[in-house]
Motif scaffolding. Sequence first.
Motif, PDB file in Angstrom:
ATOM      1  N   THR A 154       0.806  -1.228   0.000  1.00  0.00           N
ATOM      2  CA  THR A 154       0.000   0.000   0.000  1.00  0.00           C
ATOM      3  C   THR A 154       0.832   1.269   0.000  1.00  0.00           C
ATOM      4  OG1 THR A 154      -0.126   0.026   2.412  1.00  0.00           O
ATOM      5  CG2 THR A 154      -1.892  -1.125   1.222  1.00  0.00           C
ATOM      6  N   GLY A 155       2.135   1.153   0.250  1.00  0.00           N
ATOM      7  CA  GLY A 155       2.983   2.347   0.297  1.00  0.00           C
ATOM      8  C   GLY A 155       2.854   3.056   1.624  1.00  0.00           C
ATOM      9  N   PRO A 156       3.175   4.352   1.637  1.00  0.00           N
ATOM     10  CA  PRO A 156       3.169   5.072   2.910  1.00  0.00           C
ATOM     11  C   PRO A 156       1.764   5.496   3.347  1.00  0.00           C
ATOM     12  CG  PRO A 156       3.846   6.541   1.157  1.00  0.00           C
ATOM     13  CD  PRO A 156       3.684   5.175   0.540  1.00  0.00           C
ATOM     14  N   LYS A 157       1.587   5.542   4.643  1.00  0.00           N
ATOM     15  CA  LYS A 157       0.379   6.115   5.230  1.00  0.00           C
ATOM     16  C   LYS A 157       0.871   7.258   6.109  1.00  0.00           C
ATOM     17  CE  LYS A 157      -3.666   5.234   8.022  1.00  0.00           C
ATOM     18  NZ  LYS A 157      -4.395   4.302   8.862  1.00  0.00           N
ATOM     19  N   PHE A 158       0.314   8.445   5.884  1.00  0.00           N
ATOM     20  CA  PHE A 158       0.789   9.583   6.651  1.00  0.00           C
ATOM     21  C   PHE A 158      -0.325  10.586   6.875  1.00  0.00           C
ATOM     22  CE2 PHE A 158       1.682  10.363   2.193  1.00  0.00           C
ATOM     23  CZ  PHE A 158       1.233  11.657   1.979  1.00  0.00           C
ATOM     24  N   LYS A 159      -0.070  11.499   7.788  1.00  0.00           N
ATOM     25  CA  LYS A 159      -0.970  12.605   8.076  1.00  0.00           C
ATOM     26  C   LYS A 159      -0.317  13.889   7.577  1.00  0.00           C
ATOM     27  CE  LYS A 159      -2.684  10.740  12.447  1.00  0.00           C
ATOM     28  NZ  LYS A 159      -2.756  10.961  13.900  1.00  0.00           N
ATOM     29  N   MET A 160      -1.134  14.733   6.991  1.00  0.00           N
ATOM     30  CA  MET A 160      -0.661  16.057   6.593  1.00  0.00           C
ATOM     31  C   MET A 160      -1.272  17.036   7.584  1.00  0.00           C
ATOM     32  SD  MET A 160       0.820  18.033   4.055  1.00  0.00           S
ATOM     33  CE  MET A 160       0.654  17.101   2.567  1.00  0.00           C
ATOM     34  N   LEU A 161      -0.438  17.667   8.389  1.00  0.00           N
ATOM     35  CA  LEU A 161      -0.891  18.602   9.408  1.00  0.00           C
ATOM     36  C   LEU A 161      -0.588  20.018   8.940  1.00  0.00           C
ATOM     37  CD1 LEU A 161       0.783  16.614  12.292  1.00  0.00           C
ATOM     38  CD2 LEU A 161      -1.598  16.456  11.606  1.00  0.00           C
ATOM     39  N   LYS A 162      -1.590  20.874   8.960  1.00  0.00           N
ATOM     40  CA  LYS A 162      -1.409  22.263   8.546  1.00  0.00           C
ATOM     41  C   LYS A 162      -1.410  23.146   9.783  1.00  0.00           C
ATOM     42  CE  LYS A 162      -3.717  21.391   4.206  1.00  0.00           C
ATOM     43  NZ  LYS A 162      -4.854  21.693   3.350  1.00  0.00           N
ATOM     44  N   VAL A 163      -0.340  23.914   9.932  1.00  0.00           N
ATOM     45  CA  VAL A 163      -0.221  24.813  11.074  1.00  0.00           C
ATOM     46  C   VAL A 163      -0.354  26.236  10.553  1.00  0.00           C
ATOM     47  CG1 VAL A 163       1.235  25.567  12.989  1.00  0.00           C
ATOM     48  CG2 VAL A 163       1.317  23.188  12.223  1.00  0.00           C
ATOM     49  N   ASP A 164      -1.389  26.922  11.005  1.00  0.00           N
ATOM     50  CA  ASP A 164      -1.654  28.297  10.604  1.00  0.00           C
ATOM     51  C   ASP A 164      -2.091  29.045  11.851  1.00  0.00           C
ATOM     52  OD1 ASP A 164      -2.442  30.688   9.525  1.00  0.00           O
ATOM     53  OD2 ASP A 164      -3.996  29.841   8.235  1.00  0.00           O
ATOM     54  N   LEU A 165      -1.298  30.006  12.281  1.00  0.00           N
ATOM     55  CA  LEU A 165      -1.640  30.765  13.480  1.00  0.00           C
ATOM     56  C   LEU A 165      -2.623  31.888  13.177  1.00  0.00           C
ATOM     57  CD1 LEU A 165       1.822  30.963  15.233  1.00  0.00           C
ATOM     58  CD2 LEU A 165      -0.003  29.323  15.570  1.00  0.00           C
ATOM     59  N   GLY A 166      -2.982  32.047  11.910  1.00  0.00           N
ATOM     60  CA  GLY A 166      -3.942  33.078  11.535  1.00  0.00           C
ATOM     61  C   GLY A 166      -3.267  34.421  11.361  1.00  0.00           C
ATOM     62  N   ASP A 167      -4.087  35.417  11.057  1.00  0.00           N
ATOM     63  CA  ASP A 167      -3.567  36.759  10.812  1.00  0.00           C
ATOM     64  C   ASP A 167      -3.588  37.632  12.056  1.00  0.00           C
ATOM     65  OD1 ASP A 167      -3.079  36.199   8.162  1.00  0.00           O
ATOM     66  OD2 ASP A 167      -5.133  36.663   7.589  1.00  0.00           O
ATOM     67  N   GLN A 168      -4.005  37.074  13.161  1.00  0.00           N
ATOM     68  CA  GLN A 168      -4.076  37.837  14.405  1.00  0.00           C
ATOM     69  C   GLN A 168      -2.702  37.879  15.070  1.00  0.00           C
ATOM     70  OE1 GLN A 168      -7.006  39.293  15.183  1.00  0.00           O
ATOM     71  NE2 GLN A 168      -7.787  38.430  13.283  1.00  0.00           N
ATOM     72  N   GLU A 169      -2.552  38.816  15.985  1.00  0.00           N
ATOM     73  CA  GLU A 169      -1.327  38.854  16.775  1.00  0.00           C
ATOM     74  C   GLU A 169      -1.200  37.562  17.563  1.00  0.00           C
ATOM     75  OE1 GLU A 169       1.377  40.913  17.233  1.00  0.00           O
ATOM     76  OE2 GLU A 169       0.619  41.731  15.369  1.00  0.00           O
ATOM     77  N   SER A 170      -0.040  36.982  17.580  1.00  0.00           N
ATOM     78  CA  SER A 170       0.169  35.719  18.291  1.00  0.00           C
ATOM     79  C   SER A 170       0.322  35.969  19.784  1.00  0.00           C
ATOM     80  CB  SER A 170       1.417  35.023  17.775  1.00  0.00           C
ATOM     81  OG  SER A 170       1.251  34.691  16.427  1.00  0.00           O
ATOM     82  N   SER A 171      -0.313  35.132  20.541  1.00  0.00           N
ATOM     83  CA  SER A 171      -0.147  35.130  21.985  1.00  0.00           C
ATOM     84  C   SER A 171       0.035  33.676  22.382  1.00  0.00           C
ATOM     85  CB  SER A 171      -1.382  35.721  22.669  1.00  0.00           C
ATOM     86  OG  SER A 171      -2.496  34.859  22.493  1.00  0.00           O
ATOM     87  N   PRO A 172       0.529  33.396  23.574  1.00  0.00           N
ATOM     88  CA  PRO A 172       0.701  31.987  23.967  1.00  0.00           C
ATOM     89  C   PRO A 172      -0.597  31.189  23.866  1.00  0.00           C
ATOM     90  CG  PRO A 172       1.851  33.418  25.500  1.00  0.00           C
ATOM     91  CD  PRO A 172       1.074  34.307  24.575  1.00  0.00           C
ATOM     92  N   GLU A 173      -1.721  31.804  24.191  1.00  0.00           N
ATOM     93  CA  GLU A 173      -3.007  31.094  24.118  1.00  0.00           C
ATOM     94  C   GLU A 173      -3.367  30.777  22.670  1.00  0.00           C
ATOM     95  OE1 GLU A 173      -2.809  34.204  25.766  1.00  0.00           O
ATOM     96  OE2 GLU A 173      -2.374  33.181  27.654  1.00  0.00           O
ATOM     97  N   LYS A 174      -3.153  31.737  21.765  1.00  0.00           N
ATOM     98  CA  LYS A 174      -3.474  31.521  20.352  1.00  0.00           C
ATOM     99  C   LYS A 174      -2.558  30.472  19.736  1.00  0.00           C
ATOM    100  CE  LYS A 174      -5.570  35.976  19.545  1.00  0.00           C
ATOM    101  NZ  LYS A 174      -5.504  37.244  18.851  1.00  0.00           N
ATOM    102  N   ILE A 175      -1.306  30.462  20.141  1.00  0.00           N
ATOM    103  CA  ILE A 175      -0.371  29.464  19.627  1.00  0.00           C
ATOM    104  C   ILE A 175      -0.808  28.072  20.084  1.00  0.00           C
ATOM    105  CG2 ILE A 175       1.992  28.604  19.812  1.00  0.00           C
ATOM    106  CD1 ILE A 175       2.894  31.549  19.830  1.00  0.00           C
ATOM    107  N   LYS A 176      -1.179  27.937  21.348  1.00  0.00           N
ATOM    108  CA  LYS A 176      -1.649  26.644  21.850  1.00  0.00           C
ATOM    109  C   LYS A 176      -2.888  26.182  21.099  1.00  0.00           C
ATOM    110  CE  LYS A 176       0.154  27.141  26.525  1.00  0.00           C
ATOM    111  NZ  LYS A 176      -0.165  27.375  27.927  1.00  0.00           N
ATOM    112  N   LEU A 177      -3.827  27.095  20.835  1.00  0.00           N
ATOM    113  CA  LEU A 177      -5.038  26.745  20.081  1.00  0.00           C
ATOM    114  C   LEU A 177      -4.705  26.322  18.654  1.00  0.00           C
ATOM    115  CD1 LEU A 177      -7.581  29.472  21.261  1.00  0.00           C
ATOM    116  CD2 LEU A 177      -7.735  27.001  21.642  1.00  0.00           C
ATOM    117  N   ALA A 178      -3.776  27.042  18.018  1.00  0.00           N
ATOM    118  CA  ALA A 178      -3.399  26.703  16.643  1.00  0.00           C
ATOM    119  C   ALA A 178      -2.749  25.330  16.573  1.00  0.00           C
ATOM    120  CB  ALA A 178      -2.451  27.764  16.091  1.00  0.00           C
ATOM    121  N   VAL A 179      -1.881  25.029  17.527  1.00  0.00           N
ATOM    122  CA  VAL A 179      -1.236  23.715  17.549  1.00  0.00           C
ATOM    123  C   VAL A 179      -2.265  22.630  17.820  1.00  0.00           C
ATOM    124  CG1 VAL A 179       0.444  22.281  18.764  1.00  0.00           C
ATOM    125  CG2 VAL A 179       1.025  24.632  18.169  1.00  0.00           C
ATOM    126  N   LYS A 180      -3.195  22.891  18.728  1.00  0.00           N
ATOM    127  CA  LYS A 180      -4.253  21.917  19.023  1.00  0.00           C
ATOM    128  C   LYS A 180      -5.110  21.670  17.782  1.00  0.00           C
ATOM    129  CE  LYS A 180      -7.898  20.932  22.340  1.00  0.00           C
ATOM    130  NZ  LYS A 180      -8.666  21.417  23.471  1.00  0.00           N
TER     131      LYS A 180
END
Length: 192
Positions: A154-180
């Motif tokens: 079957t070849g490789p099986k993988f996940k494609m994860l997209k990380v986008d923090l958005g256009d807002q100012e980054s804060s620790p809370e927003k970074i945690k939400l984006a990673v989640k």
Amino acid sequence: ELQELTATMNSLLDKFHFPKGFFFFFLKNMGTEKTPNWTFITSNGVKFNDLSTGQKTQIAICWTINLNLALTDTLKHRVIGFDDFTTSLDMNQLIPAAVLLRKMAYAKSNDKSKRQVIVTSHHEDLTNRLLDLLLPPNGYKMRVIQFEDWSPITGPKFKMLKVDLGDQESSPEKIKLAVKRAFSPQSYMDFM
């Protein structure tokens, strides 16, 4: 050309924390003119082979960047790849490496150093730490491909994860939400 390459190399290596007396690094022919044997050597005479694995890796990262930038017109691409360098670096060495990769990956499109950066790794803990350091700034995105399985049929099986923090100012809370969001089951596609 060799002096220019060495100067650029040392400016990249300056981001790392080498012991006093190591700067500057030079390329020295330890062989003959007919059969050259080039090696890096520190200003206080330490040869490349006598450096630690982490120090050698830092030099390899900087030399790869250096050559990729110098050969841009010849290579006719703006891609650079690093294969599993995280296992050779401690956190004090990983952070400066991530800074160099971020500068290339998130440079303005007209910047000569702009590159699509590809990093492979199999060490999950160090890779996660590197990913934390490579989170995209506002207006940029990062993709993470996580290979989960491979079979000859079957070849490789993988996940494609997209990380986008958005256009807002980054804060620790927003970074945690984006990673989640990036690592949630809805955010990836499985390929077989």
